[in-house]
Write an enzyme that holds these catalytic residues in place. Sequence first.
Site, PDB file in Angstrom:
ATOM      1  N   SER A 144       2.268  -4.147 -11.975  1.00 21.82           N
ATOM      2  CA  SER A 144       1.906  -5.215 -12.909  1.00 21.82           C
ATOM      3  C   SER A 144       1.230  -4.559 -14.105  1.00 21.82           C
ATOM      4  O   SER A 144       0.634  -3.482 -13.970  1.00 21.82           O
ATOM      5  CB  SER A 144       0.920  -6.168 -12.218  1.00 21.82           C
ATOM      6  N   TYR A 157      -6.477  -7.861  -7.534  1.00 25.60           N
ATOM      7  CA  TYR A 157      -5.017  -7.902  -7.735  1.00 25.60           C
ATOM      8  C   TYR A 157      -4.553  -6.621  -8.423  1.00 25.60           C
ATOM      9  O   TYR A 157      -3.584  -5.977  -7.993  1.00 25.60           O
ATOM     10  CB  TYR A 157      -4.672  -9.129  -8.573  1.00 25.60           C
TER      11      TYR A 157
HETATM   12  N1  LIG Z   1       5.318 -13.119 -13.492  1.00 24.41           N
HETATM   13  C1  LIG Z   1       4.667 -12.117 -14.081  1.00 24.41           C
HETATM   14  O1  LIG Z   1       4.414 -12.112 -15.312  1.00 24.41           O
HETATM   15  C2  LIG Z   1       4.222 -10.948 -13.259  1.00 24.41           C
HETATM   16  C3  LIG Z   1       3.389  -9.994 -13.855  1.00 24.41           C
HETATM   17  C4  LIG Z   1       3.003  -8.881 -13.110  1.00 24.41           C
HETATM   18  C5  LIG Z   1       3.470  -8.732 -11.809  1.00 24.41           C
HETATM   19  N2  LIG Z   1       4.266  -9.672 -11.248  1.00 24.41           N
HETATM   20  C6  LIG Z   1       4.733  -9.459  -9.884  1.00 24.41           C
HETATM   21  O2  LIG Z   1       6.075  -9.877  -9.781  1.00 24.41           O
HETATM   22  C7  LIG Z   1       6.354 -10.206  -8.417  1.00 24.41           C
HETATM   23  C8  LIG Z   1       7.109 -11.538  -8.378  1.00 24.41           C
HETATM   24  O3  LIG Z   1       6.187 -12.589  -8.634  1.00 24.41           O
HETATM   25  P1  LIG Z   1       6.518 -13.838  -9.550  1.00 24.41           P
HETATM   26  O4  LIG Z   1       5.767 -13.661 -10.812  1.00 24.41           O
HETATM   27  O5  LIG Z   1       7.980 -14.069  -9.600  1.00 24.41           O
HETATM   28  O6  LIG Z   1       5.752 -15.004  -8.722  1.00 24.41           O
HETATM   29  P2  LIG Z   1       6.285 -16.181  -7.769  1.00 24.41           P
HETATM   30  O7  LIG Z   1       5.062 -16.806  -7.207  1.00 24.41           O
HETATM   31  O8  LIG Z   1       7.219 -17.043  -8.533  1.00 24.41           O
HETATM   32  O9  LIG Z   1       7.087 -15.424  -6.620  1.00 24.41           O
HETATM   33  C9  LIG Z   1       6.430 -14.741  -5.573  1.00 24.41           C
HETATM   34  C10 LIG Z   1       7.157 -15.041  -4.269  1.00 24.41           C
HETATM   35  O10 LIG Z   1       6.553 -14.248  -3.235  1.00 24.41           O
HETATM   36  C11 LIG Z   1       6.533 -15.058  -2.067  1.00 24.41           C
HETATM   37  N3  LIG Z   1       5.508 -14.586  -1.114  1.00 24.41           N
HETATM   38  C12 LIG Z   1       4.160 -14.630  -1.289  1.00 24.41           C
HETATM   39  N4  LIG Z   1       3.554 -14.166  -0.178  1.00 24.41           N
HETATM   40  C13 LIG Z   1       4.536 -13.819   0.694  1.00 24.41           C
HETATM   41  C14 LIG Z   1       4.533 -13.279   2.015  1.00 24.41           C
HETATM   42  N5  LIG Z   1       3.389 -13.020   2.675  1.00 24.41           N
HETATM   43  N6  LIG Z   1       5.727 -13.033   2.608  1.00 24.41           N
HETATM   44  C15 LIG Z   1       6.880 -13.321   1.961  1.00 24.41           C
HETATM   45  N7  LIG Z   1       6.950 -13.851   0.731  1.00 24.41           N
HETATM   46  C16 LIG Z   1       5.785 -14.092   0.098  1.00 24.41           C
HETATM   47  C17 LIG Z   1       6.223 -16.445  -2.567  1.00 24.41           C
HETATM   48  O11 LIG Z   1       6.560 -17.434  -1.602  1.00 24.41           O
HETATM   49  C18 LIG Z   1       7.070 -16.504  -3.834  1.00 24.41           C
HETATM   50  O12 LIG Z   1       8.360 -17.027  -3.559  1.00 24.41           O
HETATM   51  C19 LIG Z   1       4.983 -10.232  -7.709  1.00 24.41           C
HETATM   52  O13 LIG Z   1       4.824  -9.030  -6.992  1.00 24.41           O
HETATM   53  C20 LIG Z   1       3.999 -10.298  -8.850  1.00 24.41           C
HETATM   54  O14 LIG Z   1       2.752  -9.763  -8.503  1.00 24.41           O
HETATM   55  C21 LIG Z   1       4.646 -10.782 -11.955  1.00 24.41           C
END
Ligand SMILES: NC(=O)c1ccc[n+]([C@@H]2O[C@H](COP(=O)([O-])OP(=O)(O)OC[C@H]3O[C@@H](n4cnc5c(N)ncnc54)[C@H](O)[C@@H]3O)[C@@H](O)[C@H]2O)c1
Length: 257
Positions: A144, A157
Amino acid sequence: MNTRLTEKIIIVTGAASGIGRGTALRLLSEGAQVAALDLREEDLRLLHESAPDNERSRLFTQPVDIADEQSVQEAVAVVIARFGRLDAIVNAAGILYGDHTHEMTLDRWNRLLQVNLTGTFLMVRESLPHLLEKKGGVIINFASTSAFFAHPYMAAYAATKGAIASFTHSVALEYAKQGLRAVNIVPGGITSGITNTTPQNLPADADWSLLEHLGAPLNDGRMGTPAEVAGVIAMLISEDGAFITGTEIRIDGGAHT
Ligand SMILES: NC(=O)c1ccc[n+]([C@@H]2O[C@H](COP(=O)([O-])OP(=O)(O)OC[C@H]3O[C@@H](n4cnc5c(N)ncnc54)[C@H](O)[C@@H]3O)[C@@H](O)[C@H]2O)c1
């Protein structure tokens, strides 16, 4: 349609929402067989329903809790029983919540580590023997921008994401001679379940002026889309990414230039 992922068997965790969901659909569209894993079974069912008719037969869904060792072992075993092998894994599952660091409970700290860091480790460990069966295996992990730039209230985080980045570098070198590649995606400001709920997940008295520097000036301040991350992941898994390993790719619309 680009068919560069035809014959590839790919696991995507976090596939019920956001970037993981967008990635599952993109990989499908490029010809892959996709095993979509997530905690949220109903949303996995909706993902399956929303896949194009001519691609749905290549999409397999399987519940998993990546924070639970037995659940991960069972889920990977089910995928291998179904497909017989594995070419790539995309570890998108993750959670975010923020606290004033001096108020963060040990339970909340531990939960972030258990899901984000231990969950990524467990998925990688269980997948590695299969990814190493032949050369060309790929691991995509999720760091991230908070791991590399200051994001207030997200110390825990950010620490999990920095640890994932380090973990990926070690894995990339450890298995390079066996033809494995491992890459960190570094998203920032992508529309998803996490970013839609970030305001509620920060302390109620958060000082938002500390977050003002996190805009995307090179992109008119708009949010990115999961599809804009998914396209990069498809490239990385394909032969087009063959010379990319042990590194990060930041996708944030220039918010941290
Ligand atoms: N969206 C952003 O701007 C951003 C920025 C930095 C990092 N990220 C990272 O990107 C990745 C995707 O996240 P996103 O932004 O699409 O969020 P999101 O919440 O839309 O998707 C995350 C998914 O992970 C699943 N999840 C959570 N805990 C779980 C578990 N214990 N077992 C199985 N599944 C689980 C959730 O049910 C969800 O479907 C994450 O690792 C997040 O930290 C996203």
